[in-house]
Design an enzyme around this catalytic site. Sequence first.
Site: not given
Length: 173
Positions: A12, A14, A20-23, A55, A57, A112, A137
């Site tokens: 994976d 992020d 992973d800070y988001g997007y 993913n 999104s 996923k 994660d």
Amino acid sequence: MLSKVIRAAFLDRDGVINIDYGYVHKMSNFDLKLNVIKGLKYLNKKNYNIFIVTNQSGIARGIFTENEYLIFYRSIKEYFFKKGCFLNDMQYSPFLKGSNIKKYNKSSSLRKPGNLMIVNLMNKWVVNKKKSFMLGDHKKDRLAAKRSNLFFEYAKNDFNSQIRKIIKNLNNY
């Protein structure tokens, strides 16, 4: 002609490779987790193919476009190559049920916990599942790995140490 059977690391992105800070979709916020370069180099040295399964999104949410994502992925691949690491392939899912963008508003086995990204890679490359693994994660990563009959671990703090232990254990199996 038979293809060579390979060992593979399904990762994976992020939260596994980068923070992973988001997007995350720009190099300016692509910060690597501890010892990722060392771990990727070790995978390359041990002749593991490295596959990213992610993913995304943020595409379905309209935060960035699919084209912007693909440009970002090429930048990541080039960045790692300059550091002496090679990523073999990548699969991503831009889909999200409930999206306001019609073409991405659907359920998909690519996303996923579905495992179609992994299946696609296994169909393209001949993978020895017993010598391959996945790091993620989230529970959805674990479920995708389970559906694909892959050994799975949740990402730990030190990527390199974790990779080395997994490979040692798989080789002893």
